[in-house]
Design an enzyme around this catalytic site. Structure first.
Site, PDB file in Angstrom:
ATOM      1  N   ARG A  56       0.840  -1.214   0.000  1.00 32.43           N
ATOM      2  CA  ARG A  56       0.000   0.000   0.000  1.00 32.43           C
ATOM      3  C   ARG A  56       0.869   1.256   0.000  1.00 32.43           C
ATOM      4  O   ARG A  56       0.526   2.273  -0.598  1.00 32.43           O
ATOM      5  CB  ARG A  56      -0.933   0.009   1.224  1.00 32.43           C
TER       6      ARG A  56
ATOM      7  N   GLU B 183       2.163   1.690  -3.418  1.00 32.05           N
ATOM      8  CA  GLU B 183       1.066   2.203  -4.245  1.00 32.05           C
ATOM      9  C   GLU B 183       0.908   3.708  -4.058  1.00 32.05           C
ATOM     10  O   GLU B 183       0.662   4.447  -5.022  1.00 32.05           O
ATOM     11  CB  GLU B 183      -0.229   1.473  -3.865  1.00 32.05           C
TER      12      GLU B 183
ATOM     13  N   SER C 126      14.571  15.285   2.108  1.00 30.45           N
ATOM     14  CA  SER C 126      15.607  14.339   2.529  1.00 30.45           C
ATOM     15  C   SER C 126      15.025  13.082   3.167  1.00 30.45           C
ATOM     16  O   SER C 126      14.068  13.153   3.940  1.00 30.45           O
ATOM     17  CB  SER C 126      16.546  15.003   3.536  1.00 30.45           C
TER      18      SER C 126
END
Lengths: 149, 149, 149, 149, 149, 149, 149, 149, 149, 149
Positions: free
Chosen positions: H90, H93, H116
């Site tokens: 997830r 994704e 960063s």
């Protein structure tokens, strides 16, 4: 219990370093070119009974390992599709840069077909050169034409 | 507007088929080996001004295309990491099957280093053979040693 | 301007659908097997001048396209290393499931070497069967032995 | 403790080399084709109790290994998506070069659907030929049509 | 000139958005399930002449496009081996998480073989649920056993 | 020392074959569906203390293994992105062929969102059919809408 | 003719640069967060009719493009599985370095399940800091538990 | 002999399950956030001498393992480029769907540069919600601008 | 039995952590730069007899391991084509972002050819800077021109 | 209509070849290093308004193209994960062969952290050498430490 040729290759490499054996000497011993002999010891080719037994003595292999040297191995010596070792990579680069060139020139000379990688031999020699010695490699492969049917 | 050497390669290939030009003739025309010439025409090498103009005439290229022939190209002629064309694949197979062998034998002869793919030449010839003609390829590359520092 | 055989393949496919041409009829027309003919039309094989001209007429191709049919193409008909089309995938699955089996049995019968994919022919036939018709495929490839050197 | 069929395959391969057993003899022993038998011993197919016990005796397997021979295995015999072994690669090349051809011809004859890789058999034979013996392979797979719903 | 089914799929998608057509209505029009109809319009299945002509009218397609709808397409609708779209990925995840489970349970019930993806149907329905509606999918595929030979 | 759930999965598989245990019986024993139970035993789901102890008895697991059954595992049961086992591949093929269809139809019915693979259940049943029994699978997943913010 | 959402994304990007439009202003105009709005304009989310028409005016889109903005798109904004752009790569690196950490901590707090990427929102803010300003990102996703069945 | 940090990670995981230790407790013990502590224990971060010794006591590690905890590890916790575990996926994704969005919004606010992943912190909290609790994650990374030179 | 250089690298790493040895000290001991020495100890370079024996004493290696240090290794230190470790990745990112720039500038200065990675040296130094210390790296590689033939 | 920075890069490359412009001259014109300037022209960096307009004049770009030069681009200049061009590959090889060495030495000097690829500069110079001129490259990147939290 040995269940793949890889294990025999590892035994050979281990013995080679431990005993300081040279491939050229191995080749002389069994009466084959150094190219074929090395490829065979590295698990790419098949030896006959007598050759395998000679290798067994040279490298101190068990009877089981000697039996495996006579079995056709699963071929392919690269760990990855694109090799990471600089020396081997240079060869991949040649195929990459000159691949279409080789294809064009063989087709121009012979028509459609391939240069065999089976009915094939290779000879690697040092070529002395004042500007720095060279590696000279001669490849010879039978031309196999596609035939219409 | 031409924005990459690939476009020039396509123009050359298109003209070559249309006019039935042979690589060997192109090479003779510009006075280089057929291997280098073909590699250059296929977008892997750089031509000087005079050579580029000769090629421009042979293939009927625009001035812009001729200018691109003098620019160092982005090299690499394979579409995929593992080539799909059978002729080119056989060469990849040689690297795969013989890769570690070549590495071992060059190191045994020369020590640590590589065979150059830059200071390099290739010669492809037909070798007549009653059992079927052979493709004979001579590769010559300078040995470059790793040096300690 | 045509710069690759792919473009000719697309022209052929386009004409085939538009005119409702069958591969079997094309093969009969040019006097080759339907397997070779189809492979050639799909950009995998090379035709001679007469065949190419016949195909030119059948599919309504330009002279330039006809010239390209006589040039050795860049081979390989899959879009991805593992095919996504179910029919073609089944063949890949056969190689995957039976690959080592085929290797073992050919080596047991012939020793070390390969079955040629160049000196090769293929014949696809319908086999009537009350439980559901079958696809019957005969593959014939010359055995090429590795020889020691 | 055995936790996958792969381990049994390794035991079989190890015993096969050590005892010099031939696949054809194994097949005769258990009354199946050499193709199915070999595929099963290489971990691609399932044996019934009696066959598994016969194999156990032939290869000297433990009861646990014999039990695993009767369990449906995780199939797939290639190490990489594109095989590196030259013999197996030639088959992959056939799928690559002829894949779209096979697809076109089966669809032309049968309509939309596939040639089954499950309701399938394979027969590998030596075909004597004065120009060099050939490997002859017959593949037979049921045609399975896509049906509208 | 249309040279692949993809081009027809794009025409259909373009017309669908422009005209606000629904897949369910298309399915009703040609008398097939919405699953098969959609798959066909997206370039995965083959229509017969009458269906193709109906689709041609609905989407305003040329005769050439209508002809292509009757040709077996090159199948596979994913851009990458692992899908990136979240909805499609969830299905890939099901195969990933439950893949070995499905395999074990089908083999436990049926023995060695597969669930056909060809002799197959799919039905997608909304399932009302007070805790949030659910997508209910029924998959039905013929079991195809491996048979010994 | 056990350091990953994979090791426990191997113990379970080993015991299962040795003792001839069936997944359906395991499920009945611990009072869950056979789908969830099998997925859990294959290392994809988490069991509570009581279930884990029951499994420990059934499969003869150590206390350490039983503890691992209660820890959320690293999920994913495929060895490669594209599965090589024919049964599991068919499911991947369904996602490949029907992926965009499923996407279109769920969006047409529900709008933008996904079918959950977490709030999800699966039921696999044999469906008797005179033309050959079928595998019937019902998938039920909550629809989860994307919401604007 | 527009046949995919990608084409609309390109139109929006082109207009954005030409007109110097800011995402924050677009968001304010249509009354959604800048994160959702930008994702939608980049082809990842779906707009309703009114929003799409507002975007159409802002970016000068055709009616056809406006219609496509209301269609659920094929999602996924990366060109390659591992992103090459340094800013996006840093996020991939976070998933790579902290992936198992996030998994452990969510499971420790919530048990087995996932953090939803659908019932999800994201807020990106500048955080002033004398040692150099920081990017502050708040992610909020519903926890979805796996439930036994 | 320990030759990589991975081995220490496995020891920690093994002890954690066996002793039922919680990450939050480990973090409290050594006085760092639970995010950093967990990442360190999972082999992604480096501990100082005192922290490493505390961890050694908690998990019962050898002195050699404690020494390894103070060595900078080879980072990266994913097995594959695209993660297969649903929870970790997830996050991948999110990067895939929102990647270009995040890029656009950070550039709009800060100009060219990155957020960063080194000067970075993460805080994972449960957010109570009547519609289902949520995972709330705050990421804070310094903005690093590209500077012209 | 040692069968690859990797095993020696692991022994060295294990001893280094256990004994708290620093690379800079190892380099001083054998009289080579710290870059070459470290690369050699990590399995990328070859030592001569005397150096190998010194390393053997420092790290407490067996004679067999010392022999392996004198054998040209299989090179390449990355686990994956794209490195996952953040420090090493930054170098890959430099090649990715600046790759074509480096190519253009070297060609502009030198013409067609490469910067050698064999006749090459590297020097890594700390550069004090009030705004934060910097890593300063000097790379020096011989220019190797492509020559026409 | 320009919809990505790539299109502008192509325009610049096309004009550069046509007009015979040198990167060093472009850099001098806009007052930046040749490394940054070239990277920017090749689509990896962002120019300010004045610089972009100067480039516009030099290369004869449209106002739209000039606007795109001021937009942060999608970075990454390699076509494939492993570069195929020999010059760029040598740099990848350096990362491959020396990657772990660089990591060890920077960590030994600075502790855990990275060498920034953002707060970074590069200087490429010819180094005259009687044995063949060398390419001398100085890389300077800020060290960024991981900090505990």
């Amino acid at each position: 219990m040995i269940s793949s040729r890889d294990e025999v290759t590892k035994m050979i490499l281990s013995a080679k370093v431990l005993k300081g054996i040279k491939w050229a000497d191995v080749a002389r011993e069994i009466g084959l070119s150094k190219e074929w002999t090395t490829a065979g010891c590295l698990g790419q080719m098949t030896f006959d009974k007598k050759q395998a037994e000679q290798l067994g003595k040279l490298f101190g292999l068990s009877d089981e390992a000697v039996a495996w040297l006579q079995v056709v191995p699963q071929k392919g010596s690269l760990d990855t599709a694109v090799p990471t070792d600089p020396l081997i990579y240079r060869w991949y680069e040649l195929v990459n840069v000159y691949g279409t060139t080789i294809k064009e020139l063989i087709h121009e000379e012979f028509g459609d077909g391939i240069m065999s990688a089976i009915d094939f031999s290779m000879d690697i020699q040092r070529e002395n050169d004042p500007k720095g010695d060279r590696v000279n490699v001669v490849l010879s492969g039978k031309f196999l034409p596609y035939k219409q049917y």
